[in-house]
Design an enzyme around this catalytic site. Structure first.
Site, short mmCIF file in Angstrom:
data_model
loop_
_atom_site.label_atom_id
_atom_site.label_comp_id
_atom_site.label_asym_id
_atom_site.label_seq_id
_atom_site.Cartn_x
_atom_site.Cartn_y
_atom_site.Cartn_z
N GLU A 33 0.84 -1.21 0.00
CA GLU A 33 0.00 0.00 0.00
C GLU A 33 0.87 1.25 0.00
OE1 GLU A 33 -3.93 -0.90 2.55
OE2 GLU A 33 -2.08 -1.64 3.45
N PHE A 34 1.96 1.17 0.79
CA PHE A 34 2.88 2.30 0.84
C PHE A 34 3.44 2.58 -0.55
CE2 PHE A 34 7.00 4.27 1.36
CZ PHE A 34 6.78 5.23 2.35
N SER A 80 33.16 18.71 21.69
CA SER A 80 33.14 17.28 22.00
C SER A 80 32.76 17.11 23.47
CB SER A 80 34.47 16.63 21.66
OG SER A 80 35.49 17.36 22.25
N LEU A 81 32.86 15.89 23.97
CA LEU A 81 32.44 15.60 25.34
C LEU A 81 33.63 15.17 26.16
CD1 LEU A 81 29.24 13.49 24.58
CD2 LEU A 81 29.28 15.74 25.68
N GLU A 111 21.63 9.08 28.48
CA GLU A 111 21.34 8.67 27.11
C GLU A 111 22.49 7.84 26.54
OE1 GLU A 111 21.84 12.58 24.60
OE2 GLU A 111 20.62 13.02 26.36
N LYS A 113 25.54 6.90 24.03
CA LYS A 113 26.50 7.59 23.18
C LYS A 113 26.60 6.76 21.91
CE LYS A 113 30.94 9.91 23.29
NZ LYS A 113 31.32 9.65 21.92
N ASP A 115 27.75 5.50 18.35
CA ASP A 115 29.07 5.47 17.75
C ASP A 115 28.95 5.58 16.23
OD1 ASP A 115 31.76 5.41 17.71
OD2 ASP A 115 31.96 3.25 18.02
N ARG A 134 30.26 17.18 11.21
CA ARG A 134 30.95 17.86 12.29
C ARG A 134 32.19 18.61 11.77
NH1 ARG A 134 34.94 17.22 16.05
NH2 ARG A 134 34.45 18.15 18.07
N GLU A 171 23.42 11.68 15.55
CA GLU A 171 24.48 10.80 15.09
C GLU A 171 23.95 9.98 13.92
OE1 GLU A 171 27.04 11.48 16.91
OE2 GLU A 171 28.50 9.87 16.58
N TYR A 223 19.99 13.93 19.60
CA TYR A 223 20.21 14.11 21.03
C TYR A 223 20.48 15.54 21.48
CZ TYR A 223 24.83 13.29 18.94
OH TYR A 223 25.93 13.32 18.12
N LYS A 310 32.50 5.96 28.85
CA LYS A 310 32.76 5.05 27.73
C LYS A 310 32.78 3.60 28.20
CE LYS A 310 35.12 6.78 24.37
NZ LYS A 310 35.26 7.09 23.06
N CYS A 404 55.73 -12.75 -3.57
CA CYS A 404 54.47 -13.48 -3.35
C CYS A 404 54.74 -14.79 -2.61
CB CYS A 404 53.80 -13.76 -4.69
SG CYS A 404 52.30 -14.75 -4.51
N CYS A 407 53.93 -17.70 -5.26
CA CYS A 407 54.63 -17.96 -6.52
C CYS A 407 55.99 -17.27 -6.59
CB CYS A 407 53.76 -17.53 -7.70
SG CYS A 407 53.59 -15.75 -7.87
N CYS A 422 50.37 -9.19 -6.07
CA CYS A 422 51.21 -10.07 -6.88
C CYS A 422 50.78 -9.90 -8.33
CB CYS A 422 51.03 -11.53 -6.44
SG CYS A 422 51.77 -12.67 -7.63
N CYS A 428 50.06 -17.34 -10.93
CA CYS A 428 50.08 -17.49 -9.47
C CYS A 428 48.91 -18.37 -9.03
CB CYS A 428 49.99 -16.10 -8.83
SG CYS A 428 49.94 -16.14 -7.04
S1 IVH Z 1 25.93 15.64 22.98
C1 IVH Z 1 28.12 19.58 23.36
N1 IVH Z 1 24.91 13.25 23.04
O1 IVH Z 1 29.86 12.17 20.65
C2 IVH Z 1 27.78 18.16 23.41
N2 IVH Z 1 26.85 13.60 21.72
O2 IVH Z 1 32.36 13.05 21.92
C3 IVH Z 1 27.25 17.73 22.14
N3 IVH Z 1 27.58 11.62 20.48
O3 IVH Z 1 30.38 15.00 18.70
C4 IVH Z 1 27.18 16.30 21.98
N4 IVH Z 1 25.99 10.28 21.20
O4 IVH Z 1 28.99 13.12 17.68
C5 IVH Z 1 25.89 14.02 22.56
N5 IVH Z 1 23.86 11.19 23.16
C6 IVH Z 1 24.82 11.97 22.67
C7 IVH Z 1 25.80 11.48 21.79
C8 IVH Z 1 26.80 12.33 21.33
C9 IVH Z 1 27.06 10.38 20.43
C10 IVH Z 1 28.79 12.03 19.75
C11 IVH Z 1 28.67 13.33 19.04
C12 IVH Z 1 29.73 14.22 19.64
C13 IVH Z 1 30.67 13.25 20.24
C14 IVH Z 1 31.36 13.88 21.41
#
Ligand code: IVH
Length: 666
Positions: A33-34, A80-81, A111, A113, A115, A134, A171, A223, A310, A404, A407, A422, A428
């Site tokens: 349907e979609f 960054s964090l 929350e 993190k 990757d 970023r 992310e 996030y 982490k 190699c 050979c 090679c 080979c």
């Molecule tokens: S908050 C100012 N929340 O981790 C803080 N970052 O090491 C803004 N990341 O650049 C980031 N999960 O790409 C935040 N729940 C989360 C995240 C998160 C992954 C990444 C993000 C950031 C990096 C920092």
């Protein structure tokens, strides 16, 4: 209804169904349907181009347009964090924050993190206007066209309480399932594997071909909401609002009121994260109140109102037995660490790829070293380092081979690539047997009865020195070989005979042209239709084919420039192998089963199993043998095996009968 209104209604309904499907995991209509609604919208948009909208759900598929990426400055820098690996450090951070806030009550948000690769999206009047990576934190690449292919990202927002202008960060991730599929394809094509989903997601975002981006199956979690007029004065409520507008916000996001709850959150997710569909490398704790966030401020690198905890990767230390060097069918040499077997996250690891010379050298491995192994991405074991303390003083460094191992030919390094190759393509042994094994494989010519061992025997007895020799085999010649009896020889001969009707696209893939993988071969075959046209094509024309860039074009030209390869093609032609797309094949193709993994089981009435297999492939799906979590559905005939049935039911995999299946393709 007037056309403009119908278009608007279709768009908003499709957007709502997208949210139900990709965000809430609870579709309320069938895929069919979609698709019908989508086709209707496509048709109307084609007929009435004056109503087109670049953010219409029809534009998610991605086009081939685009050159390099433009850059754009971030409105707010992407910080960054601060990181920690210990629960104590998180507790200390909570103490620090509370004393900085002079004893005010503070609520936290816990929350995941994720990757993957950070992204910043800008929305104006509820519409996505820009997506920027970023980059260096100050400015990044504008990747809007690629981002638009991600189905879980809303292009047009739902509801009406969103600010006129805001930024949302999140992310971009490649779910495990897509990551494994991508790497399996790459392994099969002898392309370098992605070490983890993060690299794969980042690499995919930077592809210049949005259609390929779309195919790889990215997803996105959000996030962080930024802007002047946010609806609430706290992070959590803002994220819940974002969820209502159509963004994917993880269910793991939760309010935490004290240290005890923080510790319990960590203890829970330390193991529960393994069940998540995407890679996470830790947890993030944030102060909920935006006013308190403002008071706490940030350092040059990271906000004081947040901290990342982490996860520890699962790691084991084990002695190296020796490094071996594998030779692939394209001649690429891969160093492999052969280890004392060690148990790691539930499986025994004995071998780990060292990928190439650069990676091997950066690890600085010496003979007899004790190596650290991690499950990189938790599936592929990865050597992450050496325990230097355990190294013998006189242990020599392990060197990459210069000739190699199979050979003896001196190796050459391809310009611009990390791989040693090679060059002895025609002499080979593992390259020749590797090409033969590839040629006869199930997804290529599907010749039953020739596996790894048989192709070695056929080569060492001089019967098969290239893929065309397969068509000169006779039952008598096979019977002389030790491992063959009349039945097995007959089976091989039958396989060879039926391979003559394998469609051209699979033949093209079977040839082992470097960089021409299964999908690329299919696209080329469907575009050029026959091998003579392909052999005569100059680079510019080749590059005009979808998915074919300069590297692939050059590889195809090189391949057919070789007299040996041209002779092989002529011998295949003489043997009756399909070197052109048949009428039927040229017609009956679609993307209706795109990326679907389908198991065939039971006995059928309308078509044979092989025909169903071809049908699946012609419509973009994959026929897989065993039922697993990754199976999309089972195409079941009469008498489906009881163990398969039970497994499918246990995993909740849909079982579809013949008629329904054929209906799906109509
Ligand atoms: S908050 C100012 N929340 O981790 C803080 N970052 O090491 C803004 N990341 O650049 C980031 N999960 O790409 C935040 N729940 C989360 C995240 C998160 C992954 C990444 C993000 C950031 C990096 C920092």
């Amino acid at each position: 209804m007037d056309i403009k209104e119908e278009i608007a209604r279709l768009r908003s309904e499709l957007n709502a169904h997208n949210i139900r499907y990709y965000i809430e995991n609870s579709p309320s209509i069938s895929d069919r349907e979609f698709d019908e609604m989508m086709h209707r919208l496509e048709k109307l948009e084609q007929e009435y181009p004056q109503y087109d909208d670049p953010l219409s759900p029809t534009h998610r598929v991605g086009s081939d347009l685009g050159g390099g990426f433009a850059q754009a400055a971030h409105i707010y820098p992407m910080l960054s964090l601060a990181n920690t690996y210990s629960i104590e450090d998180v507790d200390k951070w909570v103490d620090r924050v509370e004393s900085a806030l002079a004893g005010q009550e503070s609520v936290m948000v816990g929350e995941m993190k994720f990757d993957g690769s950070g992204i910043s999206l800008i929305y104006e009047h509820g519409r996505l206007v820009r997506a920027v990576t970023r980059g260096d934190g100050e400015k990044g690449d504008v990747v809007t066209d690629n981002i638009k292919t991600i189905r879980s990202i809303p292009l047009v927002l739902s509801g009406d309480d969103y600010p006129d202008f805001f930024e949302i960060r999140g992310e971009i991730v490649l779910p495990w399932k897509s990551f494994e599929r991508l790497n399996a394809e790459r392994a099969f094509n002898e392309e370098p594997l992605f070490a983890n989903p993060r690299n794969a997601a980042a690499g995919t975002l930077k592809l210049l071909n949005p259609a390929e981006v779309s195919r790889r199956g990215l997803d996105a979690y959000f996030y962080y909401l930024l802007g002047e007029n946010l609806p609430y004065d706290n992070h959590y409520d803002n994220m819940m609002a974002a969820r209502r507008w159509g963004f994917k916000v993880s269910d793991a996001m939760t309010l935490l009121h004290n240290l005890k709850e923080v510790d319990a959150y960590i203890n829970h997710w330390d193991s529960a994260r393994r069940e998540l569909p995407v890679a996470t490398d830790g947890l993030v704790f944030k102060i909920n109140s935006l006013r308190q966030q403002l008071n706490l401020g940030h350092t040059a690198k990271s906000p004081r109102w947040a901290i990342a905890y982490k996860f520890k990767a699962e790691r084991a230390a084990t002695p190296l037995r020796y490094v071996s060097f594998d030779v692939g069918r394209m001649g690429i040499i891969t160093p492999v660490a052969n280890l004392e077997p060690v148990l790691l996250s539930g499986t025994i690891v004995k071998r780990a790829s060292l990928h190439n010379e650069d990676i091997m050298r950066s690890l600085d491995i010496h003979e007899g070293d004790t190596l650290y192994v991690e499950k990189g991405g938790e599936i592929i074991p990865k050597i992450t380092g050496v325990d230097i303390e355990k190294r013998r003083a006189d242990a020599p460094a392990v060197r990459f081979v210069t000739t190699c191992p199979a050979c003896g030919t001196p190796l050459v390094r391809v310009e611009g690539e990390a791989a040693w190759v090679c060059p002895n393509r025609w002499g080979c042994p593992p390259q020749i047997t590797g090409r033969v094994e590839h040629f006869v494989g199930r997804r290529m010519m599907n010749i039953d009865g020739i596996g790894e061992e048989t192709s070695d025997v056929l080569f060492s007895t001089g019967l098969v020195k290239d893929i065309a020799d397969i068509y000169d085999l006779t039952e008598q010649a096979l019977m002389k070989l030790e491992r063959f009896g009349p039945r097995s020889a007959e089976r091989v001969m039958e396989g060879i005979e039926s391979s003559k009707s394998v469609p051209f696209e699979r033949v093209l893939y079977a040839l082992s042209i470097p960089y021409v993988g299964e999908t690329t071969a299919r696209k080329i075959a469907r575009t050029v239709k026959d091998i003579d046209t392909l052999m005569a094509m100059p680079a510019e024309e080749l590059e005009a084919i979808e998915d074919v860039g300069p590297r692939i074009a050059e590889s195809i030209i090189d391949y057919f420039a070789s007299a040996e390869n041209r002779e092989i093609v002529e011998r295949l032609r003489a043997a009756g192998v399909q070197l052109a797309l048949s009428e039927e094949n040229a017609r009956a193709t679609s993307d209706k089963l795109k990326d679907k993994a389908i198991v065939i089981s039971g006995v059928f009435t309308h078509h044979s199993r092989d025909e169903y297999k071809s049908l699946i492939e012609a419509n973009g799906g994959r026929n897989v043998s065993g039922i697993s979590k990754k199976t999309d559905f089972v195409l079941a005939g009469e008498n489906m095996g009881p163990s398969k049935l039970e497994k499918a039911q246990k995993l909740g995999i849909p079982i579809i009968d013949e008629d329904t299946f054929l209906g799906m393709l109509e």
